[in-house]
Design a protein around this motif. Structure first.
Motif, PDB file in Angstrom:
ATOM      1  N   PRO A  81      -7.365  -1.260  23.908  1.00 17.19           N
ATOM      2  CA  PRO A  81      -7.698  -1.487  22.494  1.00 17.19           C
ATOM      3  C   PRO A  81      -9.094  -2.095  22.376  1.00 17.19           C
ATOM      4  O   PRO A  81      -9.637  -2.649  23.327  1.00 17.19           O
ATOM      5  N   ASP A 109      -2.455   8.146  17.142  1.00 17.31           N
ATOM      6  CA  ASP A 109      -2.093   6.816  17.625  1.00 17.31           C
ATOM      7  C   ASP A 109      -0.886   6.370  16.812  1.00 17.31           C
ATOM      8  O   ASP A 109      -1.024   5.817  15.716  1.00 17.31           O
ATOM      9  N   ARG A 111       1.163   4.112  17.571  1.00 16.13           N
ATOM     10  CA  ARG A 111       1.509   2.723  17.883  1.00 16.13           C
ATOM     11  C   ARG A 111       0.858   1.759  16.881  1.00 16.13           C
ATOM     12  O   ARG A 111       1.536   1.003  16.207  1.00 16.13           O
ATOM     13  N   ARG A 112      -0.475   1.821  16.836  1.00 16.19           N
ATOM     14  CA  ARG A 112      -1.231   0.974  15.894  1.00 16.19           C
ATOM     15  C   ARG A 112      -2.298   1.842  15.226  1.00 16.19           C
ATOM     16  O   ARG A 112      -3.484   1.738  15.539  1.00 16.19           O
ATOM     17  N   THR A 187      -6.101   8.710  19.599  1.00 20.03           N
ATOM     18  CA  THR A 187      -4.910   8.451  20.411  1.00 20.03           C
ATOM     19  C   THR A 187      -4.743   6.952  20.661  1.00 20.03           C
ATOM     20  O   THR A 187      -5.652   6.164  20.411  1.00 20.03           O
ATOM     21  N   ALA A 188      -3.592   6.585  21.198  1.00 24.38           N
ATOM     22  CA  ALA A 188      -3.332   5.202  21.591  1.00 24.38           C
ATOM     23  C   ALA A 188      -3.999   4.918  22.940  1.00 24.38           C
ATOM     24  O   ALA A 188      -4.241   5.827  23.730  1.00 24.38           O
ATOM     25  N   TYR A 193      -0.183   2.832  26.970  1.00 30.53           N
ATOM     26  CA  TYR A 193       0.827   3.840  26.655  1.00 30.53           C
ATOM     27  C   TYR A 193       0.426   5.193  27.273  1.00 30.53           C
ATOM     28  O   TYR A 193      -0.762   5.460  27.458  1.00 30.53           O
ATOM     29  N   ASP A 195       0.954   7.967  25.700  1.00 34.26           N
ATOM     30  CA  ASP A 195       0.860   8.909  24.583  1.00 34.26           C
ATOM     31  C   ASP A 195      -0.396   9.781  24.672  1.00 34.26           C
ATOM     32  O   ASP A 195      -0.355  10.990  24.448  1.00 34.26           O
TER      33      ASP A 195
END
Length: 242
Positions: A81, A109, A111-112, A187-188, A193, A195
């Motif tokens: 991140p 993404d 996730r967040r 993307t994450a 992850y 992902d």
């Protein structure tokens, strides 16, 4: 500023065979028009040095197009991140749309997600709902960019990796290849992850992003090692400075 360098390493061609279910409906259901916020300099200040760097990156990717008959799809991946991945994905999509070519920005993404915040966009129905519930993807128009559409992540699901590895996502990608000229996918972080690796395995073309004085060489090497297993083509390495 952003420094971009194209990868000169020979990389294997992608020959993944996708057996997808029937193509979902692709036409947008419009709630409201998204608008780039002030962080997206590419949309507001074309004379800023950052914009010139983004245009140079855009040119490099244009030169690496697989075909003029099908959309060029690229996923942006970074290890951690806070490396500017979402911001770069948004500005790269804006740069493509400014050439007058139909462009789609997808927030994968799950996730967040950040793209709905960068564009002040509705986010109750997005990619997660299209994949998990079979909804028609909500492709939102973007104010000031008539050739750009935005698909936000939607409400965060409980099974992001499974959704991004699904046949339905493969079918959406296949449809977008004929619907648009460019598709940019956020993307994450890969270090947290898997992902992004699932997305890369379906898309087949990746930009690897790191941040100066933030991303460790170990984290970057680990991401590139894991990417090699997807047989994706790394179109270039991008270093952000902010």
């Amino acid at each position: 500023m952003i420094a971009a360098a194209a990868s000169n390493l020979p990389l294997p061609a992608v020959h993944a065979e996708l057996r997808s279910e029937p193509r979902p409906e692709l036409r947008p259901v419009i709630e409201r028009r998204a608008a780039p916020d002030d962080r997206l300099i590419m949309a507001h200040d074309p004379l800023d040095p950052r914009c010139e760097t983004m245009r140079a990156l855009r040119t490099e990717l244009l030169l690496r197009r697989e075909s003029v008959d099908r959309a060029s799809i690229v996923a942006l991946l970074s290890p951690n991140p806070g490396e500017g991945r979402s911001l770069m994905a948004a500005e790269l999509a804006i740069a493509f749309a400014q050439t007058g070519r139909p462009t789609l920005l997808v927030d994968a993404d799950l996730r967040r997600p950040q793209q709905h915040q960068l564009f002040g966009a509705a986010n109750r129905h997005g990619l997660a709902q299209a994949l998990g519930q079979g909804e028609v993807p909500l492709l939102q128009p973007v104010h000031g960019l008539p050739q750009m559409s935005l698909l936000t992540a939607g409400l965060v699901p409980g099974d992001p990796l499974e959704l991004l590895s699904s046949r339905r996502f493969a079918a959406l990608l296949d449809g977008w290849r004929t619907e648009f000229e460019f598709v940019v996918i956020d993307t994450a972080p890969v270090g947290l992850y898997a992902d992004g690796l699932a997305v890369a395995s379906l898309v087949g073309r990746v930009l690897a992003l790191s941040r100066a004085r933030h991303t460790s060489s170990r984290d970057l090497r680990d991401m590139l090692r894991r990417l090699a297993a997807t047989r994706s083509q790394i179109l270039g390495a991008v270093i952000s400075h902010f």
